[in-house]
Design a protein around this motif. Structure first.
Motif, PDB file in Angstrom:
ATOM      1  N   GLU A 136       0.907  -1.079   0.204  1.00  0.00           N
ATOM      2  CA  GLU A 136       0.023  -0.106  -0.012  1.00  0.00           C
ATOM      3  C   GLU A 136       1.026   1.264   0.071  1.00  0.00           C
ATOM      4  O   GLU A 136       1.880   1.196   1.043  1.00  0.00           O
ATOM      5  CB  GLU A 136      -0.993   0.006   1.254  1.00  0.00           C
ATOM      6  N   ARG A 138       1.317   5.460  -0.202  1.00  0.00           N
ATOM      7  CA  ARG A 138       0.406   6.768   0.279  1.00  0.00           C
ATOM      8  C   ARG A 138       1.431   8.055   0.536  1.00  0.00           C
ATOM      9  O   ARG A 138       2.642   7.880   0.759  1.00  0.00           O
ATOM     10  CB  ARG A 138      -0.362   6.550   1.574  1.00  0.00           C
ATOM     11  N   VAL A 140       2.203  10.583   3.014  1.00  0.00           N
ATOM     12  CA  VAL A 140       2.082  10.912   4.439  1.00  0.00           C
ATOM     13  C   VAL A 140       2.833  11.923   5.116  1.00  0.00           C
ATOM     14  O   VAL A 140       4.240  12.093   4.544  1.00  0.00           O
ATOM     15  CB  VAL A 140       2.490   9.289   5.139  1.00  0.00           C
ATOM     16  N   ASP A 144       1.859  11.820  10.817  1.00  0.00           N
ATOM     17  CA  ASP A 144       0.831  10.664  10.386  1.00  0.00           C
ATOM     18  C   ASP A 144       1.565   9.365  10.519  1.00  0.00           C
ATOM     19  O   ASP A 144       1.006   8.388  10.409  1.00  0.00           O
ATOM     20  CB  ASP A 144       0.107  11.180   9.238  1.00  0.00           C
ATOM     21  N   LEU A 145       2.777   9.285  10.436  1.00  0.00           N
ATOM     22  CA  LEU A 145       3.434   7.975  10.191  1.00  0.00           C
ATOM     23  C   LEU A 145       3.134   6.922  11.257  1.00  0.00           C
ATOM     24  O   LEU A 145       3.047   5.840  11.196  1.00  0.00           O
ATOM     25  CB  LEU A 145       5.026   8.198   9.830  1.00  0.00           C
ATOM     26  N   VAL A 147       0.886   6.646  13.159  1.00  0.00           N
ATOM     27  CA  VAL A 147      -0.504   5.946  12.921  1.00  0.00           C
ATOM     28  C   VAL A 147      -0.626   5.026  11.629  1.00  0.00           C
ATOM     29  O   VAL A 147      -1.238   3.905  11.865  1.00  0.00           O
ATOM     30  CB  VAL A 147      -1.813   6.898  12.980  1.00  0.00           C
ATOM     31  N   TRP A 148      -0.237   5.759  10.466  1.00  0.00           N
ATOM     32  CA  TRP A 148      -0.560   5.034   9.446  1.00  0.00           C
ATOM     33  C   TRP A 148       0.411   3.415   9.029  1.00  0.00           C
ATOM     34  O   TRP A 148      -0.375   2.710   8.882  1.00  0.00           O
ATOM     35  CB  TRP A 148      -0.074   6.082   8.146  1.00  0.00           C
ATOM     36  N   GLU A 151      -1.324   0.637  11.521  1.00  0.00           N
ATOM     37  CA  GLU A 151      -2.753   0.565  10.920  1.00  0.00           C
ATOM     38  C   GLU A 151      -2.635  -0.279   9.623  1.00  0.00           C
ATOM     39  O   GLU A 151      -3.241  -1.251   9.397  1.00  0.00           O
ATOM     40  CB  GLU A 151      -3.651   1.806  10.903  1.00  0.00           C
ATOM     41  N   THR A 152      -1.838   0.268   8.539  1.00  0.00           N
ATOM     42  CA  THR A 152      -1.730  -0.190   7.380  1.00  0.00           C
ATOM     43  C   THR A 152      -1.054  -1.514   7.545  1.00  0.00           C
ATOM     44  O   THR A 152      -1.487  -2.642   6.804  1.00  0.00           O
ATOM     45  CB  THR A 152      -0.726   0.607   6.392  1.00  0.00           C
ATOM     46  N   ASP A 183       6.206  14.809   1.462  1.00  0.00           N
ATOM     47  CA  ASP A 183       5.314  13.913   2.028  1.00  0.00           C
ATOM     48  C   ASP A 183       5.304  12.560   1.293  1.00  0.00           C
ATOM     49  O   ASP A 183       4.441  11.702   1.361  1.00  0.00           O
ATOM     50  CB  ASP A 183       3.602  14.346   2.196  1.00  0.00           C
TER      51      ASP A 183
END
Length: 277
Positions: A136, A138, A140, A144-145, A147-148, A151-152, A183
């Protein structure tokens, strides 16, 4: 009876609570500690003596540098839950301090013109076989890393069960810089059984082949993974490559080989790796 809980003027209440009247007014505006009565004519504020326990609790929480918004959550929660909120807040403080301590050491060495920065990290090399990975990608932001990534990773690991499960440590590839001005993009990869790659592709699951390569890497503790401390580890790997006349052949990545949640600040959890010739 009312006499058992007398009303105190803001000055007397402030002295007993070890607060200033100004602080009490701030706490009133923030909804933390409203007065029990405000004189309609003079505007004087009065507090019940029983409210001193709440006022003293606020003082102690402020002693932890807890933001007022977090204090409001603690005051609103029942006692067992409130204790958990304090514990969670302090755990976050300790993680941040541990990361800042490591970063301060690195910056002190770097700014003094020393070369000891390379010695902070043991740089090694290894050969990595070809891997088939669920992916995946994205754009980022740094904040936010944290969390992302988990979760991912959890989502892709769940998807991997349909293809025999995860067969090697998940890793995150940085195809672009992630900082205050950029990002990425960032790609999370979860290795699966190569023999099940066609099944994933037929199911429409994003999958690709990561080529075999040699890489230079260093291992980090959980504290060292915190941003921006992790940047010093990348610096160390790239400096090692330059010093040893090497050249990178692909983007840097983070290989997460340990269970993140229960790991303590000093537990090794991640490799910073860069493909090299």
């Amino acid at each position: 009876m009312e006499d058992d809980d007398p009303m105190l003027s803001i000055g007397v209440f402030a002295r007993h609570a070890r607060l200033s009247p100004k602080a009490l007014r701030v706490y009133d505006r923030q909804g933390l500690l409203a007065p029990d009565r405000v004189d309609a004519v003079t505007g004087y504020r009065y507090y019940r003596q029983s409210r001193l326990a709440t006022a003293r609790l606020i003082v102690r929480l402020r002693g932890l540098d807890m933001p007022l918004a977090r204090i409001a959550e603690v005051l609103a929660a029942p006692e067992p839950e409130a204790a958990g909120l304090v514990a969670a807040y302090w755990e976050g403080v300790e993680r941040r301090i541990a990361a800042q301590r490591e970063l301060a050491v690195h910056l002190r060495i770097q700014l003094s013109g020393g070369t000891e920065g390379l010695d902070m990290y043991e740089i090694r090399q290894r050969d990595v076989p070809e891997q088939v990975v669920l992916v995946e990608q994205r754009h980022v932001r740094p904040e936010d890393l944290s969390v992302w990534i988990p979760e991912t990773c959890s989502r892709l690991e769940e998807e991997a069960k349909a293809y025999g499960g995860v067969v090697a440590a998940p890793f995150v590839v940085y195809h672009g810089e992630v900082n205050e001005d950029s990002d990425g993009p960032v790609e999370l990869c979860v290795p699966i059984d190569p023999l099940r790659a066609s099944e994933a592709a037929e199911a429409g699951t994003p999958v690709r082949t990561e080529p075999a390569h040699r890489e230079a890497y260093t291992t980090l503790t959980k504290a060292q993974v915190e941003y921006p401390q992790i940047l010093s580890a990348y610096d160390a790997v790239y400096r090692w490559i330059e010093t040893n006349d090497g050249g990178e052949t692909g983007p840097g990545r983070e290989v997460y080989f340990a269970d993140w949640a229960p790991a303590g600040p000093a537990t090794e959890v991640c490799d910073i790796a860069v493909p090299v010739v």
